[in-house]
Design an enzyme around this catalytic site. Sequence first.
Site, PDB file in Angstrom:
ATOM      1  N   LYS A  19      42.984  37.334  48.582  1.00 28.03           N
ATOM      2  CA  LYS A  19      41.812  36.524  48.248  1.00 28.03           C
ATOM      3  C   LYS A  19      41.665  35.342  49.209  1.00 28.03           C
ATOM      4  CE  LYS A  19      40.006  38.860  44.891  1.00 28.03           C
ATOM      5  NZ  LYS A  19      38.666  39.479  45.035  1.00 28.03           N
ATOM      6  N   VAL A  73      35.381  52.036  48.205  1.00 23.72           N
ATOM      7  CA  VAL A  73      34.829  51.055  49.140  1.00 23.72           C
ATOM      8  C   VAL A  73      35.733  50.798  50.346  1.00 23.72           C
ATOM      9  CG1 VAL A  73      33.342  49.872  47.489  1.00 23.72           C
ATOM     10  CG2 VAL A  73      35.740  49.153  47.745  1.00 23.72           C
ATOM     11  N   SER A  84      42.488  31.900  43.206  1.00 26.68           N
ATOM     12  CA  SER A  84      43.779  32.331  43.758  1.00 26.68           C
ATOM     13  C   SER A  84      43.709  32.554  45.262  1.00 26.68           C
ATOM     14  CB  SER A  84      44.244  33.618  43.057  1.00 26.68           C
ATOM     15  OG  SER A  84      44.482  33.372  41.692  1.00 26.68           O
ATOM     16  N   SER A 108      38.365  34.155  44.734  1.00 25.20           N
ATOM     17  CA  SER A 108      39.100  33.747  43.541  1.00 25.20           C
ATOM     18  C   SER A 108      39.651  32.350  43.784  1.00 25.20           C
ATOM     19  CB  SER A 108      40.265  34.712  43.264  1.00 25.20           C
ATOM     20  OG  SER A 108      41.097  34.218  42.227  1.00 25.20           O
ATOM     21  N   TYR A 149      47.965  39.306  45.830  1.00 27.73           N
ATOM     22  CA  TYR A 149      46.605  38.936  45.429  1.00 27.73           C
ATOM     23  C   TYR A 149      46.190  37.627  46.091  1.00 27.73           C
ATOM     24  CZ  TYR A 149      42.622  38.209  42.266  1.00 27.73           C
ATOM     25  OH  TYR A 149      41.365  38.019  41.735  1.00 27.73           O
TER      26      TYR A 149
END
Length: 258
Positions: free
Chosen positions: A153, A59, A138, A136, A149
Amino acid sequence: MTTNAGKTIIVTGAGSGIGRSTVLRLAQDGANVIAVDLTEESLSQFNSYPNVSISAGDVTEQNTNNQMVKTALENYGVLDAVALNAGILVQGDIRRGSMADFDRVMDVNVRAVALGIKVSAEAMTKTGGSIVVTGSVSGLHGDSGLWAYNASKGAAVNLSRAAALDLGHLNIRVNAVCPGPTRTALTEAAEGTAIGSAMEARLPLGRFGEPEEVAAVIAFLCSPDSSFITGAAIPVDGGVTAGTGQWATYGGRQAGYF
């Protein structure tokens, strides 16, 4: 049951976890689903579903995004919704984590989302539609040891808000779903451990979520039932973001956590 029957919906990261549950939920609701994942092997599990088409590829690449939309339009003539769910997680704190890991996480969790929004929006300009990004909790707050991460996010959530502002006049809605701890491959190592128990002690509902519970919210946001919701970041987190994070819940205290 949502009103997705007959709708054409793309789901990325479809091979496992929340993505897989979303494909199954939408197929059960009667939608025509284009399931997207890295390999045809990971998508072969959907071969027995007559209303699920597959589109394999990375993707982060333009061609993969072009192809998934092309599959939707060629097979069903319209694209009604897209669930941009593909994502990766790399652990490690900011001192020891590598910039190579950071770049890869940002590539999958942010750049691929931007590509997906751009390509999908072009297919929806005349008909409108819904785009749902898997963010998320997060992306709403920070975590120790998840700097890359967290950054990715947070960017994905704010990208969703910005895209909602840019695309609203075309009747294209963009929202982010923000799962908390959910039973997927990303969390299975924590299950049954002291870390997992400590996490549950901070969840008001006292347990990890199930991917089907997140899929239900994604299905709702894909559907006309959510027609006046855009630019939202919706936690599906067992209540963990309701608190400051400083204290265990009542159930957690009963289990010996403070």
